[in-house]
Design a protein around this motif. Structure first.
Motif, PDB file in Angstrom:
ATOM      1  N   ARG A  59       0.827  -1.248   0.061  1.00  0.00           N
ATOM      2  CA  ARG A  59      -0.246   0.105  -0.058  1.00  0.00           C
ATOM      3  C   ARG A  59       0.780   1.219   0.110  1.00  0.00           C
ATOM      4  O   ARG A  59       0.667   2.278  -0.689  1.00  0.00           O
ATOM      5  N   THR A  60       1.973   1.141   0.708  1.00  0.00           N
ATOM      6  CA  THR A  60       2.943   2.308   0.907  1.00  0.00           C
ATOM      7  C   THR A  60       3.758   2.345  -0.698  1.00  0.00           C
ATOM      8  O   THR A  60       3.870   3.633  -0.915  1.00  0.00           O
ATOM      9  N   GLU A  76       2.444   2.080  -3.318  1.00  0.00           N
ATOM     10  CA  GLU A  76       1.519   2.736  -4.350  1.00  0.00           C
ATOM     11  C   GLU A  76       1.566   4.161  -4.196  1.00  0.00           C
ATOM     12  O   GLU A  76       1.442   4.992  -5.228  1.00  0.00           O
ATOM     13  N   GLN A  77       1.964   4.348  -2.999  1.00  0.00           N
ATOM     14  CA  GLN A  77       2.283   6.104  -2.778  1.00  0.00           C
ATOM     15  C   GLN A  77       3.790   6.773  -3.166  1.00  0.00           C
ATOM     16  O   GLN A  77       3.540   7.976  -3.471  1.00  0.00           O
ATOM     17  N   ILE A  78       4.513   6.030  -2.923  1.00  0.00           N
ATOM     18  CA  ILE A  78       6.012   6.680  -2.917  1.00  0.00           C
ATOM     19  C   ILE A  78       6.777   5.912  -4.149  1.00  0.00           C
ATOM     20  O   ILE A  78       8.036   6.241  -4.299  1.00  0.00           O
TER      21      ILE A  78
END
Length: 581
Positions: free
Chosen positions: A225-226, A228-230
């Motif tokens: 999930r992280t 996907e953001q970074i």
């Protein structure tokens, strides 16, 4: 582990499990001989005897509450033989997510050796099924702070006790692929910086990664999930060969900078893969093309994360890791091809002495579709006397000072491997939700949430995570379910979800109480995005390790801080109208 080593470990396991009755007697004799001077055993009048009959007659079943006063004396620095013959020099901390505070558990070389044996055994069976060459592992592992108790004893999480041990490290080199991340990343002072660098190091060595692992499935889902953001920041680091300014921990910065160099070609490949991914399905095999499987504990409270984990893993098999707890290990997964929902764990008869308390459903409730009846208990039986299909609570005696210790789990006997039982984890015994005559466990809560999530799936919305509580401030009291969602949806859909959650609790006591309004309408509270990250940060602040973190499925009145975080972040609330009251 070489092919010959794999076969040797498997042969040893096969030989040992042929005569479990004898191995169990020997295991108990060894534990009792080594700890004959322990005050705990002397208090019960065992007087140095090591046979099973005397042990069971003299020493009662116990829970953590019973041994807590003894452990407290150890933490305070009492150097006498309290629980073990040898002095306990380190303690493990349980995750603390259930009660709101961690428990101290004795840790010693006996536990270390049984951990190595469990890992060695399951790794051998896994390697026979999915052979891996001399590659690397993308491991989301996190150490935690070590503290000194009043008596000068080192206290930290069980995983950190292992990771920091040189004997464990050398054993792991023999049986597992090397981690992509340097030790400085595992033991970094800031979880978010460690996670960033785990992903970065994993991408740097993307062609060498053979499998993905974390202690719990939750950590793997959180990592992706992280990602996907970074992912764009990671691409920039790899393209320029310069570590992001967000990494301020000097030891992490120094260690990762040694393996980071400009690689525009790799950065382009990662960029094109991520930018072309509409919903991140199968991102693990896309970015790590030589990965063979994804592994971690995936049973019990980790089951709700399997759907999302499968999404990220695509065609790669998910493999549930071994069965144990902070108190000690019980069984290894020797059937790695089974999906996590069907995973079984073969008890290793030489790492402890095991008993099983038979649990029976009261007459009239045998077929009830609920995990939450009050079981009728019988006298504990030995591991060779359990019956296939029946359910039990395991009882553990180990070399680290726990004697006839009730683990509080419900397991089913799925079968036997030679003469050792294969256990299927069902749920924790502890009741979570109860107001009147209702009794609902974590498993019942999970089934209810799964049922309601089907309504969200039609809207392309996911439940990021969930938690529950009993609200007695209303009259009558009622269940509250908190959800964090991946995106917004309509009031109508969420109102229907509240009704669905209410009707999905099949416990007869609950349904009867709802019909006569002895329990009020279930309430669904929707949380602001990022709320569960705040709960995770809270537990990290208490000294928990991310690799050990389990979202508490129930929050009680003693868990003030978590209640505060939840209540502060509620954005919408819906009451069920399913029972018309």
């Amino acid at each position: 582990m070489t092919v010959s080593c794999v076969e040797t470990v498997i042969e040893q396991f096969e030989e040992m499990t042929k005569d479990c009755k004898r191995v169990q007697r020997e295991s108990l004799r060894k534990i009792l001989e080594e700890n004959a001077d322990a005050e705990y055993l002397r208090n019960f009048g065992l007087e140095g005897r090591t046979d099973e009959e005397s042990f069971k007659k003299c020493v009662p079943l116990c829970t953590h509450q019973d041994v807590e006063p003894y452990i407290q004396r150890i933490t305070d620095g009492d150097g006498s033989a309290i629980l073990t013959g040898e002095l306990i020099t380190s303690l493990s901390l349980s995750s603390g997510t259930t009660q709101g505070k961690p428990k101290f558990i004795p840790f010693n070389d006996e536990l270390l050796e049984s951990t190595i044996q469990i890992y060695r055994t399951s790794y051998a069976f896994r390697s026979r099924e999915y052979p891996i060459s001399n590659g690397k592992a993308l491991q989301f592992l996190y150490g935690s702070k070590q503290t000194l108790t009043k008596g000068g004893i080192i206290a930290t999480t069980a995983t950190t006790n292992l990771f920091r041990n040189s004997r464990f490290k050398s054993a792991m080199k023999d049986i597992q692929a090397q981690s992509c991340s340097p030790d400085a990343v595992i033991f970094g002072s800031d979880f978010n910086q460690s996670l960033y660098c785990h992903l970065l190091c994993g991408l740097i060595y993307s062609n060498e990664v053979q499998f993905v692992f974390s202690t719990f499935a939750h950590s793997i889902v959180h990592a992706f999930r992280t990602l996907e953001q970074i992912w764009e920041d990671l691409c920039t680091d790899i393209r320029d060969g310069v570590l992001s300014e967000r990494i301020t921990d000097p030891s992490i910065r120094q260690a990762v900078s040694k393996v980071l160099y400009p690689n525009p070609e790799l950065a382009d490949r990662i960029y094109n893969t991520c930018v072309g991914s509409s919903n991140w399905y199968g991102i693990i095999p896309q970015l790590w093309p030589n990965a063979k499987y994804v592994s971690g504990i995936m049973t019990g409270s980790m089951e709700p994360y399997l759907k999302k984990l499968r999404h990220y893993a695509g065609h790669l098999p998910l493999m549930s890791a071994d069965y144990g707890s902070s108190e000690g290990w019980i069984g290894a997964n020797v059937n790695p091809s089974l999906p996590p929902e069907e995973a079984t764990f073969a008890v290793l008869p030489n790492i402890g002495y095991f008993e099983f308390i038979p649990l029976e459903r009261p007459i009239g409730q045998e077929l009830e579709n609920s995990a939450s009846v009050h079981y009728i208990e019988s006298e504990p039986v030995g591991m060779t006397e359990v019956e296939v299909g029946k359910i039990y609570e395991p009882v553990l005696t180990n070399g680290a000072g726990l004697y006839r210790y009730r683990l509080g789990d419900v397991v089913q006997i799925a079968g036997f491997h030679n003469s050792t039982p294969e256990l299927k984890f069902i749920c924790r015994r502890s009741l979570l939700l109860t107001i009147n005559i209702d009794k609902n466990t974590e498993k019942d809560l999970q089934l209810s949430v799964e049922e309601a999530s089907k309504l969200l799936a039609e809207e392309k919305v996911e439940i990021v995570d969930f938690i529950s509580l009993v609200d007695r401030s209303t009259d009558p009291g009622h269940y509250v379910i908190f959800w964090e969602l991946s995106s917004d949806t309509t009031d109508e859909v969420l109102g229907n979800c509240a009704n669905c959650l209410d009707l999905a609790f099949k416990d007869a006591g609950y349904m009867g109480s709802r019909k006569v309004n002895a329990i009020g309408p279930l309430e669904l509270r929707v949380l602001r995005k990022g709320t569960f990250h705040k709960i995770l940060d809270h537990f990290l602040g208490m000294g928990a390790a991310v690799s050990q973190f389990k979202t508490p499925r129930f929050v009680g009145p003693s868990n003030h801080k978590v209640l505060q975080i939840l209540n502060r972040n509620v954005v919408r609330s819906y009451y069920s109208t399913a029972y018309g009251n």
